[in-house]
Design a protein around this motif. Sequence first.
Motif, mmCIF file in Angstrom:
data_model
loop_
_atom_site.group_PDB
_atom_site.id
_atom_site.type_symbol
_atom_site.label_atom_id
_atom_site.label_comp_id
_atom_site.label_asym_id
_atom_site.label_seq_id
_atom_site.Cartn_x
_atom_site.Cartn_y
_atom_site.Cartn_z
ATOM 1 N N GLU A 39 0.828 -1.201 0.000
ATOM 2 C CA GLU A 39 0.000 0.000 0.000
ATOM 3 C C GLU A 39 0.867 1.258 0.000
ATOM 4 O O GLU A 39 0.557 2.232 -0.695
ATOM 5 N N GLU A 126 -4.154 -6.596 -4.429
ATOM 6 C CA GLU A 126 -3.744 -6.491 -3.027
ATOM 7 C C GLU A 126 -4.781 -5.669 -2.261
ATOM 8 O O GLU A 126 -5.322 -4.699 -2.787
ATOM 9 N N ARG A 127 -5.039 -6.019 -1.052
ATOM 10 C CA ARG A 127 -6.000 -5.299 -0.213
ATOM 11 C C ARG A 127 -5.414 -3.955 0.203
ATOM 12 O O ARG A 127 -4.307 -3.870 0.722
ATOM 13 N N MET A 128 -6.154 -2.899 -0.057
ATOM 14 C CA MET A 128 -5.789 -1.559 0.390
ATOM 15 C C MET A 128 -6.618 -1.235 1.627
ATOM 16 O O MET A 128 -7.759 -1.671 1.749
ATOM 17 N N THR A 129 -6.040 -0.460 2.527
ATOM 18 C CA THR A 129 -6.695 -0.217 3.813
ATOM 19 C C THR A 129 -7.016 1.242 4.075
ATOM 20 O O THR A 129 -7.716 1.544 5.041
ATOM 21 N N ILE A 134 -7.739 3.154 -1.672
ATOM 22 C CA ILE A 134 -8.947 2.541 -2.223
ATOM 23 C C ILE A 134 -9.540 3.430 -3.316
ATOM 24 O O ILE A 134 -9.976 2.950 -4.362
ATOM 25 N N LYS A 137 -7.448 3.113 -6.388
ATOM 26 C CA LYS A 137 -7.675 1.782 -6.942
ATOM 27 C C LYS A 137 -8.993 1.766 -7.719
ATOM 28 O O LYS A 137 -9.070 1.231 -8.824
ATOM 29 N N GLN A 150 -12.474 -5.854 -6.863
ATOM 30 C CA GLN A 150 -11.441 -5.746 -5.835
ATOM 31 C C GLN A 150 -11.524 -4.405 -5.126
ATOM 32 O O GLN A 150 -11.398 -4.335 -3.904
ATOM 33 N N TYR A 153 -14.494 -4.592 -2.804
ATOM 34 C CA TYR A 153 -14.197 -5.386 -1.607
ATOM 35 C C TYR A 153 -13.379 -4.578 -0.609
ATOM 36 O O TYR A 153 -13.628 -4.628 0.600
ATOM 37 N N ASP A 154 -12.384 -3.836 -1.116
ATOM 38 C CA ASP A 154 -11.564 -3.011 -0.228
ATOM 39 C C ASP A 154 -12.415 -1.949 0.458
ATOM 40 O O ASP A 154 -12.254 -1.688 1.656
ATOM 41 N N TRP A 158 -13.022 -1.621 4.400
ATOM 42 C CA TRP A 158 -12.676 -0.367 5.077
ATOM 43 C C TRP A 158 -13.875 0.118 5.895
ATOM 44 O O TRP A 158 -13.716 0.522 7.054
#
Length: 166
Positions: A39, A126-129, A134, A137, A150, A153-154, A158
């Motif tokens: 990230e 990849e998961r962003m937080t 986000i 993305k 994706q 989902y992030d 969040w």
Amino acid sequence: MSIASTRRAALGAILAAPLTSMPAAAWTAETGSDLPDHEVQFLALIPQLRTLVPPIEHAKASARALYEHGDRSAGEHPGWGDPPAAKAWRLRAEAARDRNGYHEAWEAWAKLTDAVDKLVTDFMTERMTTLPAISWKARVADLLDCWEEQAGYDLAAWAREDALCA
């Protein structure tokens, strides 16, 4: 409202919000959080994305407008219940797109996306937080017509984890 349109509305709201220009290192220091390395690296791409993305968004909008113009030029769609009429409509729309420059505009948009695609591909699954990561993305997903799920989902994760939303 369907789940898909709700997700699109949420992503649209994110895309409409001003996106941070804060460097990743400053974001990490200011929030006091330990962001995943991927990230931090993705956030560090934002200055490049700010330069690359707007012209590509413009090219995509131009191609889309030409596509829709082709549809309008073909006249009222007869519906799918009459296959010969639907095929004739499709052929008229394709001919209109051939004449109005849609294919060239689409090729120009697709060519411009290569630089962004190469820059972000390793990060998009990849998961962003953080909301800035986000948001970018989601903006890139919309631009490239992939990875929308994706980004959704992030955003959902969040919202579940954010103290103000929980």
